[in-house]
Design an enzyme around this catalytic site. Structure first.
Site, mmCIF file in Angstrom:
data_model
loop_
_atom_site.group_PDB
_atom_site.id
_atom_site.type_symbol
_atom_site.label_atom_id
_atom_site.label_comp_id
_atom_site.label_asym_id
_atom_site.label_seq_id
_atom_site.Cartn_x
_atom_site.Cartn_y
_atom_site.Cartn_z
ATOM 1 N N TYR A 57 0.697 -1.387 0.021
ATOM 2 C CA TYR A 57 -0.048 -0.010 0.054
ATOM 3 C C TYR A 57 0.865 1.192 -0.167
ATOM 4 C CZ TYR A 57 -4.116 -3.015 1.611
ATOM 5 O OH TYR A 57 -4.938 -3.928 1.671
ATOM 6 N N SER A 201 -13.524 -4.074 2.142
ATOM 7 C CA SER A 201 -14.499 -3.006 1.263
ATOM 8 C C SER A 201 -15.847 -3.381 1.984
ATOM 9 C CB SER A 201 -14.424 -3.637 -0.083
ATOM 10 O OG SER A 201 -13.052 -3.492 -0.509
ATOM 11 N N GLY A 206 -17.511 2.114 -1.167
ATOM 12 C CA GLY A 206 -18.380 3.337 -0.710
ATOM 13 C C GLY A 206 -19.786 3.109 -1.403
HETATM 14 N N1 LIG Z 1 -7.158 -7.853 1.491
HETATM 15 C C1 LIG Z 1 -7.321 -7.213 0.323
HETATM 16 O O1 LIG Z 1 -7.062 -7.602 -0.670
HETATM 17 C C2 LIG Z 1 -7.860 -5.877 0.369
HETATM 18 C C3 LIG Z 1 -8.477 -5.298 -0.558
HETATM 19 C C4 LIG Z 1 -9.236 -3.754 -0.775
HETATM 20 C C5 LIG Z 1 -9.282 -3.257 0.881
HETATM 21 N N2 LIG Z 1 -8.523 -4.060 1.816
HETATM 22 C C6 LIG Z 1 -8.630 -3.078 3.277
HETATM 23 O O2 LIG Z 1 -10.013 -3.021 3.495
HETATM 24 C C7 LIG Z 1 -10.098 -1.596 3.788
HETATM 25 C C8 LIG Z 1 -11.293 -1.061 3.374
HETATM 26 O O3 LIG Z 1 -11.735 -1.476 2.170
HETATM 27 P P1 LIG Z 1 -12.207 -0.318 1.039
HETATM 28 O O4 LIG Z 1 -11.349 1.039 1.534
HETATM 29 O O5 LIG Z 1 -11.650 -0.944 -0.021
HETATM 30 O O6 LIG Z 1 -13.391 0.052 0.951
HETATM 31 P P2 LIG Z 1 -14.751 0.267 1.743
HETATM 32 O O7 LIG Z 1 -14.330 0.631 3.176
HETATM 33 O O8 LIG Z 1 -15.636 -0.422 1.548
HETATM 34 O O9 LIG Z 1 -14.989 1.776 1.371
HETATM 35 C C9 LIG Z 1 -14.293 2.947 1.251
HETATM 36 C C10 LIG Z 1 -14.702 4.193 0.313
HETATM 37 O O10 LIG Z 1 -15.981 4.473 1.133
HETATM 38 C C11 LIG Z 1 -15.771 5.870 1.427
HETATM 39 N N3 LIG Z 1 -16.633 5.915 2.558
HETATM 40 C C12 LIG Z 1 -16.056 5.573 3.874
HETATM 41 N N4 LIG Z 1 -16.861 5.599 4.925
HETATM 42 C C13 LIG Z 1 -17.936 6.471 4.459
HETATM 43 C C14 LIG Z 1 -18.833 6.902 4.623
HETATM 44 N N5 LIG Z 1 -19.419 6.748 6.039
HETATM 45 N N6 LIG Z 1 -19.962 7.742 4.013
HETATM 46 C C15 LIG Z 1 -19.595 7.747 2.830
HETATM 47 N N7 LIG Z 1 -18.601 7.319 2.029
HETATM 48 C C16 LIG Z 1 -17.718 6.553 3.002
HETATM 49 C C17 LIG Z 1 -14.497 6.160 1.255
HETATM 50 O O11 LIG Z 1 -14.412 7.607 0.948
HETATM 51 P P3 LIG Z 1 -13.722 8.698 1.707
HETATM 52 O O12 LIG Z 1 -12.218 8.455 1.956
HETATM 53 O O13 LIG Z 1 -13.893 10.014 0.813
HETATM 54 O O14 LIG Z 1 -14.554 8.814 2.870
HETATM 55 C C18 LIG Z 1 -13.851 5.270 0.313
HETATM 56 O O15 LIG Z 1 -13.951 5.858 -1.062
HETATM 57 C C19 LIG Z 1 -8.778 -1.141 3.142
HETATM 58 O O16 LIG Z 1 -8.531 0.103 3.881
HETATM 59 C C20 LIG Z 1 -7.868 -2.028 3.108
HETATM 60 O O17 LIG Z 1 -7.330 -1.759 4.400
HETATM 61 C C21 LIG Z 1 -8.239 -5.203 1.807
#
Ligand SMILES: NC(=O)c1ccc[n+]([C@@H]2O[C@H](COP(=O)([O-])OP(=O)(O)OC[C@H]3O[C@@H](n4cnc5c(N)ncnc54)[C@H](OP(=O)(O)O)[C@@H]3O)[C@@H](O)[C@H]2O)c1
Length: 326
Positions: A57, A201, A206
């Site tokens: 990352y 996610s 989002g």
């Molecule tokens: N193991 C893997 O392969 C893998 C893959 C993907 C992710 N991950 C991990 O999982 C974590 C979370 O997944 P993710 O970031 O992909 O997806 P997520 O948490 O489902 O969604 C993140 C997105 O949602 C928005 N968001 C967050 N809270 C919100 C709210 N309360 N209201 C409106 N929009 C909101 C964020 O934008 P803003 O920043 O603008 O709020 C961002 O664009 C990652 O940080 C990572 O650590 C792991």
């Protein structure tokens, strides 16, 4: 915030963690470093004790290491190995034992710590038997450099084989109302083996927050520009799910993001989602999801909605889907 146990591993974490990836990667330009550190520290102030990062990352491990240094003993830091040269963009995996040992040393340094609490294999590497991977992590555990072993996007056979060599504390895979693949085989297997589950996610990148609609555009470099599920035609269909979640949330008087997270928490007591955000207000909102109780009626209504609305489009482009172990 209340705490949860990740399976029977003894690893206890806040019911909702913080996914740190988006602070450095995947959703457009990296966040300002100072502001990102402030956000991570605010999460700790709000009761978050579980922070997720990865070698791949970008500057994320350094950022997280600096942010949690003042309270390192109070939190659980999870990171991941498994990409060639630590670079997701190569699209090539590398879980050779030498690489795992090297990443562990480098991650310890970047995280400013003497142990990695949870060390996940980021993707199953078909070139390296999972027993060798589990053995390499076991050596690191015996040396005290790693506390717990995790897998990400691993299928049930891989999980069983790995667990037979070195108990797996947690599986991290995509899971939300928007991506329910783990329900069929993965969750029953984890329950049987006493392995915790960390949905990534959890807000459907989002989508489930109701803030993304058919006309939303994403910044250059935002991964959602490349995901089939976010293509224009798919978005029209998928937006119906977000609209339904928004309706349920409005009736309960809470934001849709909290319904999305509370739904995950309601599935099993050993599930700990790790939503990501770059905004303090949203962080507070997400953390508040741990206090939202969905009644049996709410859960029935959501189940009915999900069985009548089909998500359109894969969650990754074909190259990414090939990396998912079935
Ligand atoms: N193991 C893997 O392969 C893998 C893959 C993907 C992710 N991950 C991990 O999982 C974590 C979370 O997944 P993710 O970031 O992909 O997806 P997520 O948490 O489902 O969604 C993140 C997105 O949602 C928005 N968001 C967050 N809270 C919100 C709210 N309360 N209201 C409106 N929009 C909101 C964020 O934008 P803003 O920043 O603008 O709020 C961002 O664009 C990652 O940080 C990572 O650590 C792991």
């Amino acid at each position: 915030m209340h705490r949860r146990q990740l399976g029977t591993s003894g690893l206890e974490v806040s019911a909702i963690g913080l996914g740190c990836m988006g602070l450095s990667l995947a959703y457009g330009p990296p966040m300002d470093r100072g502001a990102a550190i402030e956000l991570i520290r605010a999460a700790h102030d709000l009761g978050v004790t579980f922070f997720d990062t990865a070698e791949a990352y970008g500057e994320n491990e350094e950022l997280l290491g600096e942010a949690v240094a003042p309270f390192r003993e109070e939190v659980v830091v999870a990171t991941k190995f498994g990409w060639k040269d630590g670079n997701l963009r190569t699209g090539t995996l590398d879980s050779t034992p030498e690489r795992i040992r090297l990443v562990a040393e480098q991650s310890l340094r970047r995280l400013r710590t003497d142990r990695i609490d949870l060390f996940y294999q980021h993707r199953v590497d078909p070139q390296v038997p999972i027993e060798e991977v589990a053995g390499a992590v076991q050596d690191l555990i015996q040396k005290g450099k790693v506390k717990h072993f995790g897998l990400s996007e691993a299928g049930v056979q891989t999980i069983r084989r790995a667990h037979a060599v070195q108990p797996v504390a947690a599986l991290q895979s995509e899971y939300s109302m928007f991506s329910r693949d783990p329900e069929a085989e993965i969750l029953p297997t984890l329950e049987e083996l006493g392995i915790g589950f960390v949905p990534f996610s959890p807000l459907g990148k989002g989508f489930l927050t109701g803030k993304i609609d058919v006309g939303t555009t994403f910044a250059e470099g935002d991964i959602r520009n490349t995901l089939p599920r976010f293509e224009a035609e798919a978005r029209v269909t998928n937006h119906r799910i977000a609209t339904a979640v928004t309706g349920i949330a409005a009736r309960k008087g809470v934001p849709p993001a909290q319904v999305a997270l509370a739904w995950l928490l309601a599935q099993k007591p050993w599930i700990v989602p790790i939503p990501g955000t770059s905004k303090l207000g949203r962080l507070r909102e997400n953390v508040g999801g741990a206090d939202v109780e969905l009644s049996a009626d709410d859960l029935r209504e959501i189940a009915g909605m999900l069985s009548s609305l089909q998500v359109q489009g894969e969650r990754y482009a074909p190259q990414g889907m090939k990396m998912v172990d079935r």
